[in-house]
Design an enzyme around this catalytic site. Structure first.
Site, PDB file in Angstrom:
ATOM      1  N   SER A 305       0.827  -1.211   0.000  1.00 29.52           N
ATOM      2  CA  SER A 305       0.000   0.000   0.000  1.00 29.52           C
ATOM      3  C   SER A 305       0.866   1.268   0.000  1.00 29.52           C
ATOM      4  O   SER A 305       1.543   1.556  -0.972  1.00 29.52           O
ATOM      5  CB  SER A 305      -0.954  -0.047   1.189  1.00 29.52           C
ATOM      6  OG  SER A 305      -1.922   0.973   1.120  1.00 29.52           O
ATOM      7  N   ASP A 316      10.429   5.721  -9.977  1.00 26.71           N
ATOM      8  CA  ASP A 316      10.104   6.424 -11.224  1.00 26.71           C
ATOM      9  C   ASP A 316      10.810   7.778 -11.314  1.00 26.71           C
ATOM     10  O   ASP A 316      11.325   8.163 -12.375  1.00 26.71           O
ATOM     11  CB  ASP A 316       8.594   6.648 -11.323  1.00 26.71           C
ATOM     12  CG  ASP A 316       7.858   5.412 -11.805  1.00 26.71           C
ATOM     13  OD1 ASP A 316       8.511   4.374 -12.004  1.00 26.71           O
ATOM     14  OD2 ASP A 316       6.623   5.481 -11.979  1.00 26.71           O
ATOM     15  N   LYS A 335      -0.728  -4.188  -3.101  1.00 28.85           N
ATOM     16  CA  LYS A 335      -2.025  -3.664  -2.649  1.00 28.85           C
ATOM     17  C   LYS A 335      -2.070  -2.178  -3.006  1.00 28.85           C
ATOM     18  O   LYS A 335      -1.490  -1.352  -2.343  1.00 28.85           O
ATOM     19  CB  LYS A 335      -2.170  -3.861  -1.136  1.00 28.85           C
ATOM     20  CG  LYS A 335      -3.289  -3.053  -0.458  1.00 28.85           C
ATOM     21  CD  LYS A 335      -4.666  -3.392  -0.969  1.00 28.85           C
ATOM     22  CE  LYS A 335      -5.746  -2.718  -0.122  1.00 28.85           C
ATOM     23  NZ  LYS A 335      -5.879  -1.272  -0.367  1.00 28.85           N
TER      24      LYS A 335
END
Length: 447
Positions: A305, A316, A335
């Site tokens: 999460s 990224d 998740k």
């Protein structure tokens, strides 16, 4: 002869087009019937009345019970995270988000149809017992969890501090089934820790800092900022951010952690759902930034999460030159969906999956997870030993031989992270890149 062949071919083509067109028409009619609310509501009311009138145990089939049961079934067929919550369950949820609760300290999810441990929370009964990420809870207090929802499992595991709960756990990697009897405790965990599980934040000989985030709560970002400032005053030149076993928490907290390392206006995470209201972008505010700090982020299968939002964003943004982070460890849990709480007039509520999280490069997190830049696996035994070694009082409870063995256990992922940062430091110095240092005490990091 040619004319007959031509007309025959034409008739065949027309017949084929007519057949295909008829098939498309009938399929569209069937699809329309499936999505016709009036037809389906009529069928539902027919079944409802038939059950209400003819079911053998009449006291179990009030309209309220039948309709609430139907809503539970409807939400449960969507995904493991959506559910209809009766008023008492909704009240429990509101208490969870505002205060302390009694439990065993393990975060669970439904994975492949099984109640699965995402991560044990540090310093809790589940953590101290040696329960690991990926373990399947097959029974709670002797009752099979085969058809449990997440909320069913949570309700069974929680209770008054001091009360006990029995769990039967299957470890898929070994096939071993173990029974546990755990005493529930008040779950309140410090979310920011140093290498020794405290808040001193020593610096290594190579001016590396180390911060472990155990979960993302309301105070995590502020406490993280305090830790970074302490380390910078001691001359920190690089950072190890440990998200292993971190089951997640608040989205806002995850965003505030990432924004410390990127410039104002940088996209950190986005959410996308069906409607325009479920589309949102979360960007850095530019406050309390620590730009150009080289770091290694440690993750594993228990990182879920909010942990995946942080590691995915840093991965990224490093690829586009906006920060300097290397993700190291093992594939994360996966998740990455958004659950909205929709209160209803009678005090009940819907918990409905309304969107999914996407990294800055628009990679989906849900059911995929984050793949580290450098994969460094750890065996189940190594993870268990490190968990036990970190547990308060864990080493003291062992005999001399076992204590000596555990003290010699190496954290191979942490060792690899330190080696990477050492190499980066040597490279930068040889190439004349100066990293500002404020000086201060140096304390060796210990595993």
């Amino acid at each position: 002869m040619k004319r007959k062949f031509f007309y025959g071919s034409l008739l065949t083509a027309l017949a084929l087009n007519l057949f295909v067109g008829a098939q498309v028409y009938f399929q569209s009619v069937q699809a329309a019937e499936k999505d016709d609310p009036y037809q389906n509501l009529k069928l539902f009311s027919t079944v409802l009345e038939r059950v209400r009138q003819d079911y053998v145990d009449g006291e179990k089939v009030t309209y309220q019970e039948l309709i609430q049961g139907a809503m539970k079934g409807m939400l449960n067929t969507l995904d493991p995270h959506s559910e209809f919550m009766e008023a008492n369950k909704y009240d429990d949820l509101k208490k969870d988000t505002t205060g302390e609760f009694g439990g065993v300290g393990i975060v669970v999810s439904i994975k492949d149809g099984h109640v699965t441990v995402v991560s044990p929370m540090e310093d809790t009964p589940g953590f101290k017992a040696g329960i690991l990420s990926g373990d399947r809870i097959i029974k709670i207090d002797g009752r099979s969890t085969e058809k449990f929802s997440i909320q069913d499992a949570v309700k069974k595991l929680r209770g008054e501090p001091g009360s006990k709960v029995e769990m039967t756990i299957l470890r898929p990697t070994s096939g071993i089934i173990t029974n546990y009897t755990l005493e529930r405790a008040a779950i309140k965990v410090d979310t920011i820790k140093d290498i020794d599980g405290r808040r001193d934040f020593p610096l290594s000989e190579n001016k590396m800092g180390y911060v472990r985030l155990t979960q993302f709560g309301e105070q995590t970002a502020d406490d993280f900022e305090d830790a970074l400032r302490k380390l910078e005053k001691k001359g920190m030149e690089s950072l190890i951010l440990d998200l292993r076993g971190n089951p997640g928490g608040l989205l806002d907290s995850a965003v505030k952690v990432v924004e410390k390392f990127v410039a104002r206006g940088t996209l950190i995470v986005s959410t996308e759902g069906r409607g325009s209201t479920q589309r949102a972008e979360y960007k850095a505010t530019g406050r309390n930034t620590h730009l150009n700090l080289p770091m290694v982020v440690l993750v594993n299968g228990g990182s879920a999460s909010a942990s995946e939002i942080v590691s995915g964003a840093l991965q990224d943004l490093t690829a586009t030159g906006k920060c300097k982070a290397i993700i190291l460890g093992e594939q994360t849990f996966g998740k990455g969906s958004v659950q909205s709480i929709l209160p209803l007039n009678d005090g009940s509520a819907l918990r409905l999956t309304t969107a999914k999280y996407y990294t800055p490069s628009h990679k989906v997190i849900h059911e995929k997870g984050i793949t580290p830049d450098i994969i460094v696996p750890m065996s189940e035994e190594e993870e268990r030993d490190l968990f036990f070694k970190r547990s308060p009082g864990g080493l003291e409870s062992l005999d001399d031989k076992e204590r000596a063995r555990l003290q010699s256990v190496r954290d191979v992922q942490l060792d690899r992270a330190m080696d990477l940062l050492k190499g980066l430091s040597v490279y930068n110095k040889r190439n004349g890149e100066k990293i500002p240092s404020k000086g201060g005490d140096k304390v060796a990091l210990r595993n």
